[in-house]
Design an enzyme around this catalytic site. Sequence first.
Site, PDB file in Angstrom:
ATOM      1  N   ASP A 409       0.822  -1.205   0.000  1.00  0.00           N
ATOM      2  CA  ASP A 409       0.000   0.000   0.000  1.00  0.00           C
ATOM      3  C   ASP A 409       0.857   1.257   0.000  1.00  0.00           C
ATOM      4  O   ASP A 409       1.942   1.291   0.576  1.00  0.00           O
ATOM      5  CB  ASP A 409      -0.896  -0.018   1.252  1.00  0.00           C
ATOM      6  CG  ASP A 409      -1.820   1.166   1.330  1.00  0.00           C
ATOM      7  OD1 ASP A 409      -2.692   1.288   0.455  1.00  0.00           O
ATOM      8  OD2 ASP A 409      -1.662   1.980   2.262  1.00  0.00           O
ATOM      9  N   GLU A 462       0.930  -0.591  -5.096  1.00  0.00           N
ATOM     10  CA  GLU A 462      -0.022   0.486  -5.336  1.00  0.00           C
ATOM     11  C   GLU A 462       0.812   1.759  -5.457  1.00  0.00           C
ATOM     12  O   GLU A 462       1.172   2.381  -4.461  1.00  0.00           O
ATOM     13  CB  GLU A 462      -1.026   0.613  -4.188  1.00  0.00           C
ATOM     14  CG  GLU A 462      -2.085   1.674  -4.481  1.00  0.00           C
ATOM     15  CD  GLU A 462      -2.642   2.351  -3.251  1.00  0.00           C
ATOM     16  OE1 GLU A 462      -3.708   2.953  -3.360  1.00  0.00           O
ATOM     17  OE2 GLU A 462      -2.001   2.296  -2.189  1.00  0.00           O
TER      18      GLU A 462
END
Length: 732
Positions: A409, A462
Amino acid sequence: MVSPTQITPVHPDVLHALKICQYHDPHGVYGWHEVDAERAVIRTRHIGAERVETLLSDSTVVELAAVGDDIFEAIVDHDASCDYRLRIHWQGGQVTEQADAYHFLPTLGDLDLHLINEGRHERLWEVLGANPTTITTAMGDVEGTAFAVWAPNASGVAVIGDFCGWNPSQYPMRSLGSTGIWELFIPNIGVGTVYKFAIHTHEGHRLDKADPMAKRAEVAPATGSIIASSSYTWNDDTWMTNRAHTDHDNTAMSVYEVHLGSWSQGQNYEELATNLVDYVKEMGYTHVEFLPVAEHPFGGSWGYQVSGYYAPTSRWGTPDQLRLLIDAFHQAGIGVIVDWVPAHFPKDAFALGRFDGQALYEHPDWRRGEQKDWGTYVFDFGRNEVRNFLVANALYWLEEFHVDGLRVDAVASMLYLDYSREPGEWLPNIYGGRENLEAVQFLQEMNATVHKSHPGVMTIAEESTSWPGVTSPTWEGGLGFSMKWNMGWMNDTLEYFSHEPIHRMYHHNDITFSMVYAYSEKFVLPFSHDEVVHGKGSLWTRMPGDAWNKAAGLRTLYAYMYAHPGKNLLFQGQEFGQVKEWSEERSLDWGDMDGWEGEYHRGIRTLVQDLNALYKDSPALYSQDNNPAGFSWTKSDDAANNILSFVRYGADGSKILAVFNFGGADHPSYKLGVPEGGNWKCILNTDAGIYEGEDNYLDSDVMAWDTDWDGYQHSLTVHIPAMSGQLYRWEA
C-alpha cells in the site's frame, strides 16, 4: 544454610533501581550466584509472597529469608544448587512451584544479535517477541515463554500481565548490551497469556506497550498482546508446490478484493472458510485479495493503520482460524493476496510510536517521520533494525500463513520525500533530490528477498506516479515488484464512463491513452475499494442514466477491463453492481439482487461469472499481457461513434477480437479490419438477455473476407448494440 546476614548485601541504589525497573542487569542480582568454591546465593523477588523455599537438585529444601521489599535469599551448597526450583507460599494460602526466571542464559545467541543489528535476520519473529519455549535442565524440562524486545533508548524494560498483577517490579528484563535488546525467559507462562512490555524511559516515564512482534492481540479496543503458538496442520502441499513454478506474467489472474469484516458481517475466519471460499470459487476468480488483516486499533481505517504487524486481527478469530481460511482457498485452487502496509503506522500510545520514549521505528525528524494527511508516523527506512522488522514481516506472512502475494500500500508516499508536503515540510536526500533513497533500498531488499526465498509469490505495488522501473528487476535498478496497479488506466476509464454517452466523443483519449504506456510496467487493472468510498459513490452510481443504462454501462465496463491487457481486480459488491457506496460498518447489499428490481444486478453478476470463466479459458486474454505482440488496434479513432476495437493474441496462436460501443446508438453493420480471414465466433455479448441486455443483434459466427480494411488484409462486418461489448474468437 548460612544466615542471610553473612551475604554481602546488594547496594540500596541497585535494589531501588530494580524496584522501579530502571536497572539493566536484574540477572546480576536475582537468581543463582557463586559466593565461593563451596557456596552460592539464591536471591529472588516475589511480590505478594509470604514465604519462599528452594528445592535443590539433591532434594534438599532450603527456606529463603525475607530481607525486605519482597526479596528472599539464602546461601546454599554450591554443588547441590546448580539447578533448583522455587516453592512460593503466597498470601492467601496458594502454593506454586516453578523454575527461577533469573537462572537461565539468554535465549538469543550472538549470531541472532549480529543479524538483527545488521538488519539481516530473516526469521525475526522466532527470536523477538514472545515465543513459547522448553528449556532442558538437570531437574527436567522447563516450559515457559522467551520474551525479547528491541528498545535501545529505554532505561529499563519489564514484562507485565495478570501473572504479576501488571507490576513491572516482578519481571524486569536484562539488556543484551549495545544491541538494544532486552530479554527474559519466564517459566510457567504460555499460550493464551495476555502481556505487555513496561518501557521505562530515562526521563522517568513508564510506557506500557504492546509487543511489536506479538503473534496475537486482544480484540480492540483492548490493546494487550497474547502469547500464541500455531498447532495448525496445512493441507495445501500441492498448491504450494505448483505455486513455486508459476509464471504469473503469462497466467490468468482475476482478483476479488475483500474486506473480511463487511463481506457478510458477523462471520469469522472459520465461517468465511466455507461461505466466502464457496462464493469466490462459484464466481470463478483465480485470486482473492484481503484488505489488511494485521491488527489495527481503528476499524474505520479498514486495516491500513497497523498496530500489530505480526498479529492477524482478532476481530474475526484466531491466527489458526486465518490459516484455515487461507488453506481452504488453496484447496479450492484460489490464491490469496494480502494488503501490506510498510509505509506508515498510527500514533496510538500503546503501539510502535515513540516506542522507548524516543523516535525508534519512525524517523526522528518530523519532516520525514510524519505523514500529516493521515496523522501517522513514517518508518525510518534507513535504520537497519526497522528495515529488518519490515522485511521479516513480509516473510512472516509468506512462511506462517502461506500467503501468495503482498499488495504493498501507498508506495508513492514512500518513494517521494515531498509526498503531500508543502515547501519547508520535507528534507531532500543527500543529493538534494526528493527521492527517498532509503525507502527505495528497502523496497528493493524486500522484493529481492521475497522472490529469492519464495519463488512464485507476487509483490504488487499500489504506486500512483510514473516512477520508472517499479516492476523491473532489482539487478536492473528497478524496485523489483511483480506487478503494479494501473491507477492511470483506472482513473481515465472511470472518468470516461462518468460522461453521458453523447459527450464521450470529446473524451475519447481517456479510453485509448492507456495503450501508450501499457507495456512500460506489468499492470493490474484495479477497480478497488478506493473507488467506492469517501463520497465517490459506487460504480453503479457513477454510471450515467437510468437503471438500464447504468447496468449496460457496468457490463460494458467490465468486459472492457477483462479484454484490456493487464490482470483484473474488482472489489466486493461491484460484481453485482451494488448501489450504495461501500461501508465497513455493514454487510454488502446482497438484497440488491432480490426481486424483479434486482434483475439488472443479477445480470451483472452472471456476466462477471461468465467473464471469469471465459478469461481463464482464453490464453489470448492473458498469456501476452506484458508483450506488445499480444495486442493490436483494429479501430481506435472512431470517437464520433464511441467505438473501440482491438485484437488480443495468445502465446499459443489464439486470437480474440474485442469490440466495444460506448455510445447510445446501435450499429447493425459495422466494418472492421482483422488479422485473419475465416470464421470469428462470438463468445460473449454483454447485451445478451442472460445479462438482462436487449438481446439485439446477437451474432454467433461472423465471416472475415479477404478485403483490405484499416491496414488489415481481411475484414468483417458486425452488429454492435448500443452500450455493449462483444468478444469474438478466431476459429480459422
